[in-house]
Design a protein around this motif. Sequence first.
Motif, PDB file in Angstrom:
ATOM      1  N   ALA A   1      34.355  37.771  37.700  1.00 24.78           N
ATOM      2  CA  ALA A   1      33.091  37.054  37.913  1.00 24.78           C
ATOM      3  C   ALA A   1      31.900  38.000  37.838  1.00 24.78           C
ATOM      4  O   ALA A   1      30.833  37.624  37.349  1.00 24.78           O
ATOM      5  CB  ALA A   1      33.119  36.335  39.264  1.00 24.78           C
ATOM      6  N   SER A   2      32.072  39.228  38.316  1.00 25.83           N
ATOM      7  CA  SER A   2      31.041  40.281  38.309  1.00 25.83           C
ATOM      8  C   SER A   2      29.642  39.759  38.668  1.00 25.83           C
ATOM      9  O   SER A   2      28.702  39.862  37.885  1.00 25.83           O
ATOM     10  CB  SER A   2      31.008  41.011  36.948  1.00 25.83           C
ATOM     11  OG  SER A   2      30.726  40.098  35.894  1.00 25.83           O
ATOM     12  N   GLY A   3      29.556  39.150  39.840  1.00 33.87           N
ATOM     13  CA  GLY A   3      28.271  38.673  40.344  1.00 33.87           C
ATOM     14  C   GLY A   3      28.023  37.193  40.145  1.00 33.87           C
ATOM     15  O   GLY A   3      27.219  36.590  40.853  1.00 33.87           O
ATOM     16  N   ARG A   4      28.709  36.582  39.177  1.00 34.47           N
ATOM     17  CA  ARG A   4      28.563  35.137  38.963  1.00 34.47           C
ATOM     18  C   ARG A   4      29.419  34.383  39.972  1.00 34.47           C
ATOM     19  O   ARG A   4      30.183  34.970  40.717  1.00 34.47           O
ATOM     20  CB  ARG A   4      29.020  34.751  37.551  1.00 34.47           C
ATOM     21  CG  ARG A   4      28.190  35.336  36.417  1.00 34.47           C
ATOM     22  CD  ARG A   4      28.793  34.922  35.075  1.00 34.47           C
ATOM     23  NE  ARG A   4      30.126  35.476  34.885  1.00 34.47           N
ATOM     24  CZ  ARG A   4      31.111  34.863  34.248  1.00 34.47           C
ATOM     25  NH1 ARG A   4      30.948  33.636  33.780  1.00 34.47           N
ATOM     26  NH2 ARG A   4      32.288  35.448  34.094  1.00 34.47           N
ATOM     27  N   SER A   5      29.345  33.049  39.938  1.00 33.09           N
ATOM     28  CA  SER A   5      30.217  32.228  40.769  1.00 33.09           C
ATOM     29  C   SER A   5      31.631  32.253  40.192  1.00 33.09           C
ATOM     30  O   SER A   5      31.810  32.177  38.966  1.00 33.09           O
ATOM     31  CB  SER A   5      29.705  30.782  40.812  1.00 33.09           C
ATOM     32  OG  SER A   5      30.671  29.939  41.412  1.00 33.09           O
ATOM     33  N   LYS A   6      32.626  32.346  41.069  1.00 35.09           N
ATOM     34  CA  LYS A   6      34.015  32.336  40.613  1.00 35.09           C
ATOM     35  C   LYS A   6      34.374  31.019  39.927  1.00 35.09           C
ATOM     36  O   LYS A   6      35.278  30.971  39.092  1.00 35.09           O
ATOM     37  CB  LYS A   6      34.960  32.560  41.806  1.00 35.09           C
ATOM     38  CG  LYS A   6      34.909  33.966  42.387  1.00 35.09           C
ATOM     39  CD  LYS A   6      35.872  34.062  43.561  1.00 35.09           C
ATOM     40  CE  LYS A   6      35.832  35.427  44.221  1.00 35.09           C
ATOM     41  NZ  LYS A   6      36.741  35.503  45.379  1.00 35.09           N
ATOM     42  N   ASP A   7      33.693  29.935  40.294  1.00 41.56           N
ATOM     43  CA  ASP A   7      33.973  28.618  39.714  1.00 41.56           C
ATOM     44  C   ASP A   7      33.605  28.532  38.243  1.00 41.56           C
ATOM     45  O   ASP A   7      34.005  27.597  37.549  1.00 41.56           O
ATOM     46  CB  ASP A   7      33.225  27.521  40.490  1.00 41.56           C
ATOM     47  CG  ASP A   7      33.758  27.359  41.908  1.00 41.56           C
ATOM     48  OD1 ASP A   7      34.957  27.633  42.108  1.00 41.56           O
ATOM     49  OD2 ASP A   7      32.978  26.976  42.802  1.00 41.56           O
ATOM     50  N   GLU A   8      32.846  29.499  37.748  1.00 42.07           N
ATOM     51  CA  GLU A   8      32.421  29.490  36.348  1.00 42.07           C
ATOM     52  C   GLU A   8      33.415  30.189  35.424  1.00 42.07           C
ATOM     53  O   GLU A   8      33.225  30.207  34.213  1.00 42.07           O
ATOM     54  CB  GLU A   8      31.052  30.173  36.221  1.00 42.07           C
ATOM     55  CG  GLU A   8      29.918  29.432  36.927  1.00 42.07           C
ATOM     56  CD  GLU A   8      28.615  30.220  36.870  1.00 42.07           C
ATOM     57  OE1 GLU A   8      28.477  31.094  35.986  1.00 42.07           O
ATOM     58  OE2 GLU A   8      27.743  29.961  37.725  1.00 42.07           O
ATOM     59  N   LEU A   9      34.460  30.766  35.980  1.00 45.18           N
ATOM     60  CA  LEU A   9      35.429  31.510  35.161  1.00 45.18           C
ATOM     61  C   LEU A   9      36.173  30.600  34.201  1.00 45.18           C
ATOM     62  O   LEU A   9      36.531  29.471  34.535  1.00 45.18           O
ATOM     63  CB  LEU A   9      36.434  32.242  36.062  1.00 45.18           C
ATOM     64  CG  LEU A   9      35.901  33.418  36.888  1.00 45.18           C
ATOM     65  CD1 LEU A   9      36.999  33.951  37.790  1.00 45.18           C
ATOM     66  CD2 LEU A   9      35.374  34.526  35.989  1.00 45.18           C
ATOM     67  N   GLY A  10      36.443  31.103  33.000  1.00 44.72           N
ATOM     68  CA  GLY A  10      37.169  30.353  31.981  1.00 44.72           C
ATOM     69  C   GLY A  10      38.674  30.495  32.143  1.00 44.72           C
ATOM     70  O   GLY A  10      39.162  31.153  33.074  1.00 44.72           O
ATOM     71  N   PRO A  11      39.459  29.903  31.213  1.00 46.43           N
ATOM     72  CA  PRO A  11      40.922  29.898  31.341  1.00 46.43           C
ATOM     73  C   PRO A  11      41.583  31.278  31.282  1.00 46.43           C
ATOM     74  O   PRO A  11      42.544  31.526  32.009  1.00 46.43           O
ATOM     75  CB  PRO A  11      41.382  29.016  30.176  1.00 46.43           C
ATOM     76  CG  PRO A  11      40.223  28.937  29.242  1.00 46.43           C
ATOM     77  CD  PRO A  11      39.003  29.096  30.078  1.00 46.43           C
ATOM     78  N   ILE A  12      41.089  32.183  30.428  1.00 47.20           N
ATOM     79  CA  ILE A  12      41.727  33.503  30.292  1.00 47.20           C
ATOM     80  C   ILE A  12      41.598  34.323  31.581  1.00 47.20           C
ATOM     81  O   ILE A  12      42.608  34.839  32.087  1.00 47.20           O
ATOM     82  CB  ILE A  12      41.154  34.286  29.074  1.00 47.20           C
ATOM     83  CG1 ILE A  12      41.383  33.507  27.781  1.00 47.20           C
ATOM     84  CG2 ILE A  12      41.803  35.667  28.993  1.00 47.20           C
ATOM     85  CD1 ILE A  12      42.847  33.216  27.457  1.00 47.20           C
ATOM     86  N   PRO A  13      40.383  34.436  32.162  1.00 42.51           N
ATOM     87  CA  PRO A  13      40.291  35.156  33.449  1.00 42.51           C
ATOM     88  C   PRO A  13      41.139  34.518  34.553  1.00 42.51           C
ATOM     89  O   PRO A  13      41.722  35.236  35.376  1.00 42.51           O
ATOM     90  CB  PRO A  13      38.796  35.068  33.797  1.00 42.51           C
ATOM     91  CG  PRO A  13      38.107  34.902  32.498  1.00 42.51           C
ATOM     92  CD  PRO A  13      39.034  34.079  31.668  1.00 42.51           C
TER      93      PRO A  13
END
Length: 283
Positions: A181-193
């Motif tokens: 996430a590196s500072g972003r919201s974890k909910d925004e992560l895509g399928p690969i991460p």
Amino acid sequence: GGTACVVTGQPFDTAKVKMQTFPTMYKGLVDCFVKTYKQVGFRGFYKGTTPALVANIAENSVLFMCYGFCQQIVRRIVGVDRKTKLSDLQNAAAGSFASAFATLVLCPTELVKCRLQAMHEMQLSGKIIQGHNTVWSVVKGVIQKDGPLGFYRGLSSTLLREVPGYFFFFGGYELSRTFFASGRSKDELGPIPLLLSGGFGGSCLWIAVYPVDCVKSRIQVLSMAGKQAGFMGTFVTVVRTEGVLALYSGLTPTMIRAFVANGALFLAYEYSRKLMMKQIDSY
């Protein structure tokens, strides 16, 4: 999530249980796969799939439900607001608490699964004369021999595996998500991460508790042939007669399965959760 975990990881789980319980029969993962295919066919890799599905669906349903409740308990303990984001360490503690409840539904179904997976080896080794080849026949055999409490053979070792294991499981998953996430919201992560984070969490779990799982498998499978020693008795016997490395038999298929299956588990969990939340919000 549990279904995705079983579909992707069952052949490796079968190899794990066989190699844990009968380490001298197989030289490695490839040898186990080849011998299983020659002796039983492709269906041999999916022995115990029905109880595995029941086990994983039941365990993960209870686990993730209790994970939410335990997060609230952790918030109360540390004295923060209900909507405050927990740290990765606090999430790991919540997951560890939740796993104790999941163990109660996991132990009976995992016992049936392990026995089905290692039935062929039990017959080959002469420990039993005739094996049970269906879920119902194994269930009936347990009830006739040990009564309902027979399904909880290996409960203490399952708890010893789950409680510390899920600390590393959720800790590794959340830590990995924080990294991606590196500072972003974890909910925004895509399928690969999400896949990689789930795989990392699963790998952390199995590296931490693998010897305990090996003892658990032996207790649950070998108790078919008669009275089996408890956790400490089985642990000491394995170390004395076979050496410490015997506790790591089947580690290779376990680590492959851990990464692939738990990546699929968390990906399915996160996306199905988001889908359900959208449905709720639309009402």
